[in-house]
Scaffold this motif. Structure first.
Motif, PDB file in Angstrom:
ATOM      1  N   VAL A 160      57.908  78.988 -11.032  1.00 49.07           N
ATOM      2  CA  VAL A 160      56.822  78.397 -10.247  1.00 49.07           C
ATOM      3  C   VAL A 160      57.389  77.255  -9.396  1.00 49.07           C
ATOM      4  CG1 VAL A 160      54.641  77.150 -10.373  1.00 49.07           C
ATOM      5  CG2 VAL A 160      55.148  78.921 -12.036  1.00 49.07           C
ATOM      6  N   LEU A 161      56.949  77.189  -8.168  1.00 51.95           N
ATOM      7  CA  LEU A 161      57.356  76.098  -7.283  1.00 51.95           C
ATOM      8  C   LEU A 161      56.097  75.332  -6.908  1.00 51.95           C
ATOM      9  CD1 LEU A 161      60.175  75.534  -6.283  1.00 51.95           C
ATOM     10  CD2 LEU A 161      59.683  76.837  -4.242  1.00 51.95           C
ATOM     11  N   VAL A 162      56.086  74.006  -7.139  1.00 45.33           N
ATOM     12  CA  VAL A 162      54.933  73.189  -6.787  1.00 45.33           C
ATOM     13  C   VAL A 162      55.338  72.275  -5.634  1.00 45.33           C
ATOM     14  CG1 VAL A 162      53.387  71.372  -7.593  1.00 45.33           C
ATOM     15  CG2 VAL A 162      53.968  73.260  -9.100  1.00 45.33           C
ATOM     16  N   LEU A 163      54.661  72.374  -4.504  1.00 47.01           N
ATOM     17  CA  LEU A 163      55.035  71.570  -3.340  1.00 47.01           C
ATOM     18  C   LEU A 163      53.857  70.730  -2.873  1.00 47.01           C
ATOM     19  CD1 LEU A 163      56.234  74.808  -2.587  1.00 47.01           C
ATOM     20  CD2 LEU A 163      57.752  73.232  -1.443  1.00 47.01           C
ATOM     21  N   ASP A 164      54.075  69.407  -2.807  1.00 44.11           N
ATOM     22  CA  ASP A 164      53.009  68.497  -2.369  1.00 44.11           C
ATOM     23  C   ASP A 164      53.285  68.088  -0.921  1.00 44.11           C
ATOM     24  OD1 ASP A 164      50.906  66.825  -2.221  1.00 44.11           O
ATOM     25  OD2 ASP A 164      51.483  65.526  -3.882  1.00 44.11           O
ATOM     26  N   GLU A 165      52.611  68.713   0.007  1.00 47.59           N
ATOM     27  CA  GLU A 165      52.745  68.410   1.443  1.00 47.59           C
ATOM     28  C   GLU A 165      54.197  68.344   1.915  1.00 47.59           C
ATOM     29  OE1 GLU A 165      50.310  65.246   2.642  1.00 47.59           O
ATOM     30  OE2 GLU A 165      48.616  65.982   1.530  1.00 47.59           O
ATOM     31  N   PRO A 166      54.934  69.422   1.771  1.00 49.58           N
ATOM     32  CA  PRO A 166      56.364  69.367   2.087  1.00 49.58           C
ATOM     33  C   PRO A 166      56.655  69.241   3.578  1.00 49.58           C
ATOM     34  CG  PRO A 166      55.716  71.608   1.606  1.00 49.58           C
ATOM     35  CD  PRO A 166      54.524  70.753   1.313  1.00 49.58           C
ATOM     36  N   THR A 167      55.688  69.504   4.456  1.00 50.98           N
ATOM     37  CA  THR A 167      56.002  69.467   5.893  1.00 50.98           C
ATOM     38  C   THR A 167      55.349  68.298   6.594  1.00 50.98           C
ATOM     39  OG1 THR A 167      54.116  70.805   6.561  1.00 50.98           O
ATOM     40  CG2 THR A 167      56.090  71.978   5.926  1.00 50.98           C
ATOM     41  N   SER A 168      54.698  67.382   5.831  1.00 51.96           N
ATOM     42  CA  SER A 168      53.889  66.365   6.515  1.00 51.96           C
ATOM     43  C   SER A 168      54.744  65.414   7.342  1.00 51.96           C
ATOM     44  CB  SER A 168      53.036  65.598   5.514  1.00 51.96           C
ATOM     45  OG  SER A 168      53.852  64.958   4.590  1.00 51.96           O
ATOM     46  N   ALA A 169      56.038  65.270   7.021  1.00 48.78           N
ATOM     47  CA  ALA A 169      56.863  64.331   7.783  1.00 48.78           C
ATOM     48  C   ALA A 169      57.743  65.039   8.803  1.00 48.78           C
ATOM     49  CB  ALA A 169      57.731  63.521   6.820  1.00 48.78           C
ATOM     50  N   LEU A 170      57.505  66.334   9.029  1.00 48.41           N
ATOM     51  CA  LEU A 170      58.421  67.097   9.880  1.00 48.41           C
ATOM     52  C   LEU A 170      57.784  67.447  11.224  1.00 48.41           C
ATOM     53  CD1 LEU A 170      59.730  69.574   7.169  1.00 48.41           C
ATOM     54  CD2 LEU A 170      60.632  67.351   7.815  1.00 48.41           C
ATOM     55  N   ASP A 171      58.623  67.660  12.233  1.00 44.97           N
ATOM     56  CA  ASP A 171      58.099  68.106  13.520  1.00 44.97           C
ATOM     57  C   ASP A 171      57.824  69.611  13.448  1.00 44.97           C
ATOM     58  OD1 ASP A 171      60.450  69.656  14.852  1.00 44.97           O
ATOM     59  OD2 ASP A 171      61.339  67.840  14.036  1.00 44.97           O
ATOM     60  N   PRO A 172      57.083  70.177  14.426  1.00 43.73           N
ATOM     61  CA  PRO A 172      56.656  71.574  14.289  1.00 43.73           C
ATOM     62  C   PRO A 172      57.820  72.534  14.038  1.00 43.73           C
ATOM     63  CG  PRO A 172      55.553  70.570  16.158  1.00 43.73           C
ATOM     64  CD  PRO A 172      56.535  69.561  15.649  1.00 43.73           C
ATOM     65  N   ASP A 188      60.840  87.671  -1.119  1.00 42.28           N
ATOM     66  CA  ASP A 188      62.071  88.266  -1.629  1.00 42.28           C
ATOM     67  C   ASP A 188      62.336  87.934  -3.083  1.00 42.28           C
ATOM     68  OD1 ASP A 188      62.260  89.063   0.898  1.00 42.28           O
ATOM     69  OD2 ASP A 188      64.020  87.874   1.454  1.00 42.28           O
ATOM     70  N   ALA A 189      62.077  86.682  -3.480  1.00 43.04           N
ATOM     71  CA  ALA A 189      62.473  86.262  -4.818  1.00 43.04           C
ATOM     72  C   ALA A 189      61.314  86.313  -5.810  1.00 43.04           C
ATOM     73  CB  ALA A 189      63.053  84.853  -4.765  1.00 43.04           C
ATOM     74  N   GLY A 190      60.082  86.547  -5.318  1.00 46.36           N
ATOM     75  CA  GLY A 190      58.936  86.663  -6.221  1.00 46.36           C
ATOM     76  C   GLY A 190      58.559  85.365  -6.905  1.00 46.36           C
ATOM     77  N   VAL A 191      58.904  84.223  -6.293  1.00 51.73           N
ATOM     78  CA  VAL A 191      58.537  82.939  -6.886  1.00 51.73           C
ATOM     79  C   VAL A 191      57.048  82.691  -6.667  1.00 51.73           C
ATOM     80  CG1 VAL A 191      59.020  80.464  -6.859  1.00 51.73           C
ATOM     81  CG2 VAL A 191      60.827  82.083  -6.310  1.00 51.73           C
ATOM     82  N   THR A 192      56.382  82.151  -7.676  1.00 47.72           N
ATOM     83  CA  THR A 192      54.982  81.754  -7.525  1.00 47.72           C
ATOM     84  C   THR A 192      54.958  80.354  -6.905  1.00 47.72           C
ATOM     85  OG1 THR A 192      54.568  82.951  -9.566  1.00 47.72           O
ATOM     86  CG2 THR A 192      52.812  81.537  -8.763  1.00 47.72           C
ATOM     87  N   VAL A 193      54.156  80.183  -5.855  1.00 43.57           N
ATOM     88  CA  VAL A 193      54.166  78.903  -5.157  1.00 43.57           C
ATOM     89  C   VAL A 193      52.774  78.287  -5.158  1.00 43.57           C
ATOM     90  CG1 VAL A 193      54.566  77.744  -2.950  1.00 43.57           C
ATOM     91  CG2 VAL A 193      56.073  79.593  -3.665  1.00 43.57           C
ATOM     92  N   LEU A 194      52.704  77.001  -5.525  1.00 44.57           N
ATOM     93  CA  LEU A 194      51.466  76.239  -5.423  1.00 44.57           C
ATOM     94  C   LEU A 194      51.721  75.163  -4.374  1.00 44.57           C
ATOM     95  CD1 LEU A 194      48.672  76.051  -6.813  1.00 44.57           C
ATOM     96  CD2 LEU A 194      49.622  74.309  -8.300  1.00 44.57           C
ATOM     97  N   LEU A 195      50.978  75.202  -3.264  1.00 42.64           N
ATOM     98  CA  LEU A 195      51.312  74.388  -2.106  1.00 42.64           C
ATOM     99  C   LEU A 195      50.098  73.589  -1.648  1.00 42.64           C
ATOM    100  CD1 LEU A 195      53.234  73.870   0.422  1.00 42.64           C
ATOM    101  CD2 LEU A 195      52.245  75.911   1.382  1.00 42.64           C
ATOM    102  N   ALA A 196      50.237  72.260  -1.585  1.00 34.21           N
ATOM    103  CA  ALA A 196      49.180  71.425  -1.005  1.00 34.21           C
ATOM    104  C   ALA A 196      49.620  71.035   0.391  1.00 34.21           C
ATOM    105  CB  ALA A 196      48.953  70.183  -1.851  1.00 34.21           C
TER     106      ALA A 196
END
Lengths: 518, 339
Positions: A160-172, A188-196
């Motif tokens: 499982v991958l948990v990501l809290d706003e991973p792109t908020s500081a990045l340009d488009p 491809d890798a079948g990882v479960t992702v929880l993304l805010a």
């Protein structure tokens, strides 16, 4: 993979999450959406074990990840199942070089050295980090750093991958990069992702499932179903709701296919544009260099009163340096700025300006510094965001409130020009819309506003004029509609759906439709 | 530069141990000066291109200050001796209970040289420490700790890497606050900068702690939870004994037997506790640093200087000759290619 049953989290008697239930299946990408303070981070923390082990608070109900109860397992005991990636990759780096960072989690888990070596190479290839392996982390760009942060947890092969706003500081561009890497991991890798994520427009297309939080309560389901009613939604969904499309479109592609009747109905926009006033701030061949690196390369710019000017461009294009130069706070390697004494800048992290313990003390100091009537700053603050407690610590305010306080402090001197560096960082849709209204009010009152931002949807709503930078030089300068509508990367979603007619925002479309109705 | 091409950092610390023993054991004088020259030569020739390398000039400056302060103290409150008087300051007698002390007064040859030389010895040690840090990245050195000290080591690594971050944060906040009109000076400006920097540092530390926890830091092998405290206490006790023993060995006035016993006993307890504790910590090392030929050379010349100083001193050989041999040996790493 992730089972959440009747999760209730309470901090000091105040419920943050109430009776949240959801189940995320193996290999799914689940999006967590909601306004600021709706409990997104708390929900993510409950899955990674940080809530309650690191944050305290009372937790009711059950959260199981890969069969392990997060209430009885410390985050470190979940490290081989859950990988966590935060907003600011730099704050989470433990080592100095990319390869060491990629290996850190495996070292903690005691992975055999031979296997460790192989996995570092594999993850580096998977995320396009192969050429960066020996680089020092602080020399990487924001997008590269975030990819390293994702790779650093992936090497432990969590399910499982948990990501809290991973792109908020990045340009488009960089954000696209990170999201493409994520999509590849899911497929491809079948990882479960929880993304805010705050800026939904880029991620909704990838999601298999959505948990929408509002006031601590959750609505979980398939994206089309949840977004039909969710309090926060990307522009394409809002446009779909407005046009009455069923089910609501999630991507530009879906909306575009159904947009022909709407385009015919709307026709070409005839919208009022603000008349720009006189020039109040001028940059003449401004050059800014850092140790031989040219950040701003001979820019000429006129800033006019009564207008909101947006400065756009990728990270490192020279936006911030130009703003600091316009504020007269940057040593110039060449050229000059006229009228900088009439400019006030709110920097990228407004909290750097604030140092007192209460909002009232900050306001009093700002009044004294500006030599104005006591109460002026507080009045400005109330006009921006009413109802902030006088005794609150500025550090405890929400991002939007803190930005408002910094803006009020800078406005106390009544500058002709207000400069804002990346003001939308960390703001949710509601706060951004409020900021748009505030900036419009300032421009209507005859002030000039300059905003550096890479948030396309925000610029489409707020700006009258767009200056696009690349490598420290101006590559485009014109009315917002001309610059954004036909751009490949910078076009807002509404423009992509309704082109060739240059509509930019849902607000414009809804105003026209509302006129037609009666 | 990739990690694989670096000399093992512990080799440099062995070299530094050689310098330390030679400086402490040989009588302060020309020998100390020669060793200091060797250290400066190696430091300049071998220092790495890292932020730590900036510490080297700072260490040299600190060394100069130490000598100046030591000499200054002698001039102001130094005691008279029987050697010839170089020159005389007007003497100021202190009233009351300071009967034995007087300020300024005559300056004697022996007193002045001895003050300068003890200052020089201390300065040499400080400069050696700066040189080793400039050559071998302390982060890499801490990575070489045994498994039982792994957690302590990681914490120390983070503590040492916070300093550069704080300096950047201070610069950023100062720049941001210059935007807010109203010049602040003195204590107010200081707190104005300190509050955002420290609050930011605290937030960052909590972020980092959470991130490290989620990445398995401080994970304990199941079944080894019990008895971990006891092992940690043993390790700490062993370290204290080792430090005390080393000190006793270096200090010529302490009983030799006691120092040796403390050192050996501490080492034994430490090794035992370390083996026990390492069982509870499951962790591996990604591409550990190799102990190559250059590491043997660097550590070897350090050992040689140590043996020359100890044995030569015991046998009563001429100190200047010992100093020449030790300094020549210590300067060898400067000849091999740079790290």
């Amino acid at each position: 993979m992730i089972e959440i049953e009747n999760l209730t989290v309470t901090y000091g008697g105040e419920p943050v999450l109430t009776e949240v239930s959801a189940a995320v299946g193996e290999g799914e990408l689940c999006l967590v959406v909601g306004p600021t303070g709706s409990g997104k981070s708390t929900l993510l923390g409950a899955v990674s074990g940080r809530v309650p082990h690191l944050t305290g608070g009372q937790v009711g109900g059950n959260v199981r990840v890969g069969g392990r109860d997060t209430r009885t397992h410390q985050p470190r005991d979940l490290a081989d199942v859950v990988g966590v990636v935060g907003q600011d990759p730099q704050a989470t780096f433990v080592t100095e070089t990319v390869a060491d960072e990629l290996a850190f989690t495996m070292e903690q888990l005691g992975v055999a050295p031979a296997l460790m070596r192989r996995r570092v190479e594999e993850v580096a290839d998977l995320l396009g980090l192969a050429d960066l392996r020996d680089r020092a982390l602080h020399t990487l760009s924001g997008g590269e750093q975030q990819r390293v942060a994702i790779g650093a947890v992936l090497t432990a092969q969590p399910r499982v991958l948990v990501l809290d706003e991973p792109t908020s500081a990045l340009d488009p561009g960089a954000a696209e990069d990170v999201l493409a890497a994520l999509a590849r991991l899911v497929h491809d890798a079948g990882v479960t992702v929880l993304l805010a994520e705050h800026r939904l427009e880029r991620v909704v297309g990838f999601a298999d499932m959505v948990i929408s939080l509002d006031g601590g309560r959750a609505h979980a389901g398939r994206p089309a179903e949840v977004f039909a009613t969710a309090p926060v939604a990307p522009p394409v969904v809002q446009l779909g709701r407005l046009a009455g499309w069923q089910p609501v479109p999630l991507t530009v592609r879906e909306a575009r296919r159904r947009s022909a009747p709407l385009r015919e109905r709307l026709g070409s926009p005839v919208l009022p544009t603000r008349e720009p006033g006189e020039v109040v701030l001028t940059a003449e061949r401004v050059r800014v260099t850092y140790d031989g690196f040219v950040a701003v390369d001979g820019i000429d710019l006129d800033v006019r009163a009564g207008q909101v000017t947006a400065v756009m461009g990728r990270n490192g294009a020279g936006k911030s340096s130009l703003l600091w130069a316009l504020a007269g706070a940057q040593r110039l390697a060449g050229g000059r700025v006229r009228g900088e004494d009439q400019a006030a800048l709110v920097p990228q992290s407004p909290e750097d300006l604030l140092y007192l313990l209460t909002v009232a003390a900050e306001c009093r100091t700002a009044d004294a510094d500006a030599g104005v009537e006591p109460g002026t700053t507080r009045g400005l603050l109330d006009a921006l965001v009413p109802g902030i407690d006088d005794d609150a610590n500025p550090r405890d305010l929400s991002e939007g409130q803190r930005l408002a306080l910094a803006v009020a402090i800078q406005l106390a001197r009544s500058p002709q020009v207000l400069l804002l560096d990346e003001p939308t960082r960390g703001l949710d849709y509601a706060a951004k819309e409020h900021l748009v209204v505030v900036l419009e009010g300032l421009a209507d009152a005859g002030r000039a506003v300059v905003v550096a931002s890479h948030d396309v949807e925000f610029v489409a709503q707020a700006a009258d004029r767009v200056v696009q930078l690349a490598d420290g030089a101006v590559v485009a300068d014109g009315p917002v509609r001309d610059v954004l509508a036909d751009s490949a990367l910078l076009a807002p979603q509404v423009a992509k759906v309704l082109s060739p007619q240059p509509w930019l925002t849902v607000g414009e479309v809804s105003a026209v439709l509302a006129e037609e109705q009666p | 530069m990739t990690t694989a091409t670096l000399t093992h950092p512990l080799a440099w610390w062995a070299w530094a141990a050689g310098v330390t023993v030679a400086v402490v054991r040989l009588p302060a004088g020309a020998a100390t000066g020669l060793i200091l020259l060797a250290v400066l030569l190696v430091g300049v020739a071998c220092r790495a291109d890292s932020p730590w390398a900036k510490a080297f000039p700072a260490a040299i400056a600190l060394g100069v200050i130490i000598v100046a302060v030591r000499v200054g103290f002698y001039l102001v409150v130094g005691l008279p001796d029987s050697s010839p008087v170089l020159w005389s300051w007007p003497q100021i007698d202190l009233p009351g209970w300071f009967t034995n002390l007087s300020l300024l007064g005559p300056v004697h040859t022996d007193g002045l040289t001895s003050a300068a030389l003890t200052g020089l010895s201390l300065a040499t040690l400080v400069i050696t420490f700066g040189a080793v840090n400039a050559i071998a990245n302390p982060r890499l050195a801490l990575r070489c700790l045994p498994g039982s000290l792994h957690h302590l080591g990681t914490a120390a690594v983070i503590a040492v890497s916070v300093t550069p971050q704080l300096i950047t944060a201070i610069a950023r906040v100062r720049r941001a606050q210059s935007l807010r009109g109203g010049a602040r000076r003195g204590l107010r400006a200081f707190t104005a900068r300190l509050v955002p920097v420290l609050a930011g540092a605290l937030d960052q530390a909590l972020d980092l702690a959470a991130s490290m926890d989620s990445r398995g830091y401080a994970r304990v092998h199941p079944g080894h939870r019990a008895g971990r405290r006891g092992v940690t206490a043993l390790v700490v006790a062993a370290l204290v004994a080792a430090v005390a023993g080393t000190y006793a060995l270096l200090d010529a006035s302490a009983p030799r037997g006691l120092g040796l016993a403390l050192l050996v006993g501490g080492a034994a307890v430490g090794a035992g506790a370390s083996v026990l504790a390492s069982r509870a910590v499951v962790r591996t090392r990604y591409r550990p640093l190799l102990w190559g030929v250059r590491a043997w050379v660097v550590a070897g010349v350090g050992g040689l200087a140590l043996v020359v100083a100890l044995a030569g001193h015991a046998a009563g050989t001429e100190p200047l000759l010992l100093g020449i041999v030790a300094a020549a040996a210590l300067a060898v790493p400067a000849l091999t290619e740079a790290t």
